[in-house]
Design a protein around this motif. Sequence first.
Motif, PDB file in Angstrom:
ATOM      1  N   ILE A 148      80.961 -11.348  92.977  1.00  0.00           N
ATOM      2  CA  ILE A 148      80.524 -12.391  93.893  1.00  0.00           C
ATOM      3  C   ILE A 148      79.435 -11.794  94.766  1.00  0.00           C
ATOM      4  CG2 ILE A 148      81.224 -13.860  95.822  1.00  0.00           C
ATOM      5  CD1 ILE A 148      84.049 -13.852  94.605  1.00  0.00           C
ATOM      6  N   ARG A 149      78.291 -12.463  94.815  1.00  0.00           N
ATOM      7  CA  ARG A 149      77.186 -11.956  95.621  1.00  0.00           C
ATOM      8  C   ARG A 149      76.770 -13.016  96.627  1.00  0.00           C
ATOM      9  NH1 ARG A 149      75.084  -9.765  90.357  1.00  0.00           N
ATOM     10  NH2 ARG A 149      75.578  -7.575  90.568  1.00  0.00           N
ATOM     11  N   GLY A 150      76.608 -12.597  97.867  1.00  0.00           N
ATOM     12  CA  GLY A 150      76.133 -13.565  98.852  1.00  0.00           C
ATOM     13  C   GLY A 150      76.215 -12.989 100.241  1.00  0.00           C
ATOM     14  N   ASP A 151      75.529 -13.635 101.167  1.00  0.00           N
ATOM     15  CA  ASP A 151      75.714 -13.271 102.556  1.00  0.00           C
ATOM     16  C   ASP A 151      75.624 -14.528 103.388  1.00  0.00           C
ATOM     17  OD1 ASP A 151      72.423 -11.761 102.836  1.00  0.00           O
ATOM     18  OD2 ASP A 151      73.030 -13.844 102.752  1.00  0.00           O
ATOM     19  N   MET A 179      73.381  -7.944 101.703  1.00  0.00           N
ATOM     20  CA  MET A 179      74.195  -8.905 100.966  1.00  0.00           C
ATOM     21  C   MET A 179      75.549  -8.282 100.653  1.00  0.00           C
ATOM     22  SD  MET A 179      73.070 -11.169  97.706  1.00  0.00           S
ATOM     23  CE  MET A 179      73.008  -9.901  96.476  1.00  0.00           C
ATOM     24  N   VAL A 180      76.501  -9.116 100.639  1.00  0.00           N
ATOM     25  CA  VAL A 180      77.850  -8.657 100.332  1.00  0.00           C
ATOM     26  C   VAL A 180      78.097  -8.813  98.835  1.00  0.00           C
ATOM     27  CG1 VAL A 180      80.293  -8.983 100.832  1.00  0.00           C
ATOM     28  CG2 VAL A 180      78.575  -9.508 102.571  1.00  0.00           C
ATOM     29  N   GLN A 181      78.662  -7.810  98.238  1.00  0.00           N
ATOM     30  CA  GLN A 181      79.047  -7.916  96.833  1.00  0.00           C
ATOM     31  C   GLN A 181      80.533  -7.686  96.726  1.00  0.00           C
ATOM     32  OE1 GLN A 181      76.258  -7.063  93.735  1.00  0.00           O
ATOM     33  NE2 GLN A 181      75.640  -5.278  94.897  1.00  0.00           N
ATOM     34  N   ILE A 182      81.199  -8.622  96.110  1.00  0.00           N
ATOM     35  CA  ILE A 182      82.646  -8.505  95.962  1.00  0.00           C
ATOM     36  C   ILE A 182      82.991  -8.526  94.481  1.00  0.00           C
ATOM     37  CG2 ILE A 182      84.867  -9.492  96.579  1.00  0.00           C
ATOM     38  CD1 ILE A 182      83.428 -10.887  98.925  1.00  0.00           C
TER      39      ILE A 182
END
Lengths: 153, 337
Positions: free
Chosen positions: B80-83, A1-4
């Motif tokens: 912001i969390r997501g894929d 998962m990407v965390q920004i």
Amino acid sequence: MVQILIRMPTSEDSKSGVPDWAVVELQGDLESKSGQEMHGSFVGDLHYTKKGAILIIGHHILFGKTVDVDKPFIVLRKKNSLTEHHHEANMLRSQKSLEHTQEEEASEVSVSIENLYDKHNYSTYYEVHAIVRKKILFKTRPKPIVTNVPKKL
Amino acid sequence: MLGHKQILTSHFGVKKCVKIRRTEEDVRRLLHLAKLDEEDLKPVVQSFYLAQDFTREDLKLMEVTPDILNQILEGERVIIRGDKSDPAVLCTDTQTYDIKEAGTSNSLLLLPSVVWPDEAETNDKDDGITIASQEVAGIFHNYLELHLCRPRVQKLRYLMEENLYTGKEYEADNVDVKYTFEDLLNVIQASPKELQTALRELQACCIDGFWRMLDFDYQFSVFNHIVNLVDSNSWPSDGIPLQAVLDTLEDLIPRKILEECFHWYTEPVGRTTPEGYDLYRWNEDKICAFLGEVILRPTGKFNLEEFLYTWQSTVPEGITTNLNQLKVGNLALSSTD
């Protein structure tokens, strides 16, 4: 998962805070008459009256007012910290032997899990570039300026 | 009151040489065409120009609540969390928000600097017009909108079940995947506080820094150790001393697990031992539900009468079972077939 991460600017001189920007909201879209390059071109004049605001764009006049927005906007700017980070790491590596390079890679991965919130391990983050708390709202449909004067604009 | 110079000052506080490309004459001609009387207008006119790099694709507008804004300003973690498979969410320390792209047919002109009405009266009463050039940094037709939502924690049970804790004697050889709290935040779309709650609901424990669910049989054995200890010491069922339980059993079961497990099945009575340690009583409903599951789990199906008999004889003395205790957690159904 990407965390920004969304975060405030890091530079030391940002103590003065994030600047307040403004939004001017109007009906419709802006188009250049001749399809020419729009960069740097003139859009219109904004006037204030005692009651509100008047915007003249091309042959249209818009009546509106300044409002405090219930929900502020934040202006986000995408930034990349990992590129710099990698770059530094690569520089380091080039001075070291191959085994060292591999070790360093492995340690880097574990660090990024443990210090998830260490800013350097976010590949991409959003910096809060500005905050919009007020806007000038032109709610009604633009009115054409009726004129029989030949176009000189 | 704002003077001429300040109006032309950019938002960075650096004086910027904005070339005034429009003259008073230009402005007046336009006013005349629009049939506007200069007398009704404040003396500061702002001419908008598109910035040289006005399609600022690196800029995004996000609508936030004042509360979220404050959290960002105060430097709290907002992420912001997501894929690709999970639509992105925004998490504060305590809450989760769906991020939606909101479109509008209106144009939103973003301006780094604007003179507001209360700043638009100039001091110099020379009947002139002050023209301030303002730059439009971008025109937006959409922005990001936040909607408070429930955290997406469904995945958590699955992750926890990948490597159940079966006792410290098995840990040395256990090389299966384990998750720290930070690891979980990396894969679960939830705020830290919501993740904490979800872990508690799953009865997960933090063991040596990793969050684990207990293997059901192991959990049963921990529970039995506690019940047997209470029995053999003849402690009253409304005066169980946690401290003594921990001190006695910690050689068998890690103290941390004992403590967690103890709290799952008891509640404080509000009294203490003479030494000042808290006393607890059984939480009847939780114990009955747990033991009901212990009986039903291996068979899946049970004759109701036999079940009720077995069940009642399993629970510690003084506790009464009733079927509602199983319904609370959707643990069992009864049918007449």
